[in-house]
Design an enzyme around this catalytic site. Structure first.
Site, short mmCIF file in Angstrom:
data_model
loop_
_atom_site.label_atom_id
_atom_site.label_comp_id
_atom_site.label_asym_id
_atom_site.label_seq_id
_atom_site.Cartn_x
_atom_site.Cartn_y
_atom_site.Cartn_z
CG ASP A 71 82.12 65.12 -31.22
OD1 ASP A 71 81.32 64.30 -30.74
OD2 ASP A 71 81.79 66.24 -31.63
CG ASP B 169 82.56 70.81 -32.57
OD1 ASP B 169 82.15 69.73 -32.09
OD2 ASP B 169 81.85 71.59 -33.20
CG ASP C 183 83.32 67.11 -28.05
OD1 ASP C 183 82.83 66.00 -27.79
OD2 ASP C 183 83.08 67.73 -29.10
#
Length: 640
Positions: free
Chosen positions: A312, A504, A508
């Site tokens: 990410d 995080d 996600d």
């Protein structure tokens, strides 16, 4: 007295075997050899019957019972009159479970330490008398003022009310150095206060605090069976067949049934059973000591084989909190004046950028002004009145409502701007960016060296920003403008597996769940991300991803080495016994030694020396000093 009784209840067969052995020794000393033979033989057959029941239960569950060799060896030694060897084989069988339990207990002590230190009592300060009243930690409510005495465990998450305090967060984050907190900073439950008493304001109940969340992760991490452990179970079929064939051949060529028993005595597959579980418990313990919670032994095996890593962007490759990078004042204003005006107004905003502007002003030692009045237009900006003057800060559209000469400033990927107007006059702009982590590129390089050569970044941000971050981090493939469902589809479509996903945020959580190994940056990440992930990194340090992969590889290597070490030693002993060079009793003792050697080798997965050596290398590389890994506590983000 309580401890011996607990051992008897936990290991009844081991204790019974020892008692029978002592009784047999006494009987032998008084000349009752026949009684000893019947005692040992009868006890051995009873133990074999119990083991047979367990083996049959395993077979019904679809798992081959590797105790078959030991059961046959017990019966064989009874038939040929080697009753001392009979008792030693029973001790070997019963002691195997005890040895594994002991080894696993040692390997898991870093994990167990979290559970044992769970805060039970809190000292709540009475609002009127300011006296500390002891209450159960479960009764603490958000907003309670708590006293934490020196060397005490912080009972719940909170914000520090004292001017400053020092806390030991090693059991939570793996950071060995004490961490200093100042007034207003977050304090984690489970950390240990330093030498001075501190006061905190509770920001969460005990059930919702970081410590309890970590305990839940640890409890989940303690129960699993990795594929490599099942592989060790499957070794039992060829190992058993080979041992029986060799024992039968020795009997046939020597025409001596004792030779059959001697071979089977040293063929008991305890090393095969013990090696992998002990190694994986050691690996999980090592990970916990490094601030990495691994939720299962199978996760370590998947980490060791990983070929692709997906990142990410926000909060993972970047810090997730914008920092001020440049002041661009218009004519008539200096950079410090522009920042002072902006920070004075931002004192009355709840936006994440407000904290960044105020922090930048404090770093420059600027004195902020107090507004006579202020109002915030959510997601757009703030208007503050200072005497006769009015300061507006926010989006360009917000400034343009009363300022005609405001113009957009030039931005590159990953940057954003705040615009300031004073008394309807455009004063300039302040540029902020979410900086790429300094160790992001090195993390990608190190993962490639460990065999994780494919990399991809998935983000919901625009392509320009995504490409800018990817180029700085050394990411080859980028997919921007992704919804959570797009990320899930992208990970499922990857062909080079296993796939690691590092993220995080709440968005996600779905993709962390579908990846072969989901890694959550738990120090900053959401609870949803941590619960969906297979690995939770308790530090705000992306390089711990590399450490997790390395621990996985080391653990699998030690497990396989231990399995093969046990097999090779057993085969060597079987061959020697086939030639009649190892009596049954001596063979049983030799096999116990093989068990211990295998367990000691598997315990290398705990990796204390490896971590010390790595720390020394890191210290030398950084000029003899290592920076403290401190968790960064996030502010809730919202669109600019």
């Amino acid at each position: 007295m309580a401890r011996p009784l607990a051992l008897v209840r936990r290991y009844p067969l081991v204790c019974a075997t020892v008692l029978v052995g002592l009784l047999g020794l006494v009987l032998a000393l008084v000349g009752a050899a026949d009684v000893v033979r019947w005692l040992f033989s009868g006890f051995g057959l009873a133990a074999a019957l119990i083991a047979s029941v367990g083996m049959l239960r395993q077979l019904f569950r679809g798992s081959f019972g590797v105790d078959l060799l030991a059961i046959i060896a017990i019966v064989a030694t009874v038939l040929v009159g080697e009753y001392v060897a009979t008792l030693l084989i029973v001790l070997m069988l019963a002691g195997g479970e005890a040895l594994e339990d002991f080894a696993a207990g040692r390997a898991a002590r870093e994990l167990d330490a979290l559970l044992k230190r769970a805060p039970q009592i809190a000292h709540r300060l009475d609002a009127a008398s300011k006296e500390a009243i002891d209450v159960p930690a479960t009764e603490v409510r958000v907003g309670d003022l708590l006293l934490v005495r020196p060397a005490e465990v912080v009972p719940v998450d909170g914000k520090l009310r004292s001017d400053s305090a020092v806390f030991d967060e090693s059991s939570l984050t793996g950071e060995s150095l004490p961490v200093e907190r100042t007034a207003g900073e977050g304090v984690l439950s489970g950390s240990i206060n330093g030498q001075l008493a501190a006061t905190i304001v509770a920001t969460a109940t005990a059930a919702n605090s970081q410590y309890q969340h970590i305990i839940a992760l640890v409890e989940e991490a303690s129960q699993s069976k990795a594929p490599v452990v099942r592989l060790a179970d499957r070794y039992a079929v060829p190992f058993t067949a080979g041992a029986l064939a060799l024992a039968g051949l020795a009997w046939m060529l020597s025409n001596d049934p004792v030779r059959f028993a001697e071979v089977l005595v040293v063929a008991t597959p305890c090393p095969l059973l013990l090696a992998a579980p002990v190694a994986f418990m050691g690996g999980m313990s090592r990970a916990a000591r490094n601030g990495i919670i691994v939720k299962g032994a199978g996760v370590l095996e998947a980490l060791s084989r990983a070929q692709t890593v997906v990142f990410d962007k926000t909060g993972t490759l970047t810090y997730g909190t914008p920092t001020i990078t440049e002041m661009r004042p218009e004519a008539g204003f200096s950079a410090d004046e522009l920042l002072t005006l902006a920070a004075s107004a931002e004192q009355y905003s709840s936006h994440v950028l407000a904290a960044s502007v105020i922090a930048a002003a404090h770093e420059r030692g600027l004195e902020l002004h107090t507004a006579d009045s202020a109002s915030e237009a959510a997601t757009f900006g703030v208007e503050a009145r200072f005497g006769a003057g009015v300061v507006r800060i926010g989006k360009l559209s917000f400034i343009n409502e009363g300022t005609a000469d405001a113009t957009a400033t030039h931005l590159v990927g990953g940057e954003l701007a705040m615009y300031i107007a004073v008394d309807d006059r455009f004063a300039g702009s302040i540029v902020a960016s979410d900086r790429v982590r300094e160790n992001a590129r090195q993390t990608v390089v190190d993962l490639a060296r460990l065999g994780v050569r494919e990399n991809l970044m998935l983000t919901g941000d625009a392509r320009g920003t995504a490409q800018h971050v990817a180029s700085k981090a050394g990411i080859v493939h980028v997919r921007a403008d992704c919804l959570p469902s797009d990320k899930v589809d992208a990970v499922r479509a990857l062909t080079r597996r296993p796939v690691i996903m590092v993220g995080d945020g709440v968005n996600d959580a779905p993709v962390l769940a579908v990846a072969d190994v989901g890694i959550a940056m738990g120090a900053k990440g959401s609870t949803a991300a941590s619960e969906s992930a297979d690995v939770v990194i308790l530090l705000d340090d992306i390089s711990r991803t590399v450490r997790a992969v390395r621990i996985g590889k080391d653990t699998v290597q030690v497990a396989l080495q231990s399995i093969w070490l046990g097999i090779i030693l057993s085969v060597v002993l079987m061959v020697v016994a086939a030639f009649g060079l190892i009596p049954a009793t001596a063979g049983a003792i030799s096999q116990e030694i093989v068990d211990l050697v295998t367990i000691v080798n598997a315990l290398r997965a705990i990796g204390g020396r490896r971590d010390i050596a790595a720390a020394r290398v890191a210290s030398v590389a950084s000029g003899g000093s290592e920076k403290a890994d401190r968790p960064v506590h996030p502010v809730i983000d919202r669109p600019v």
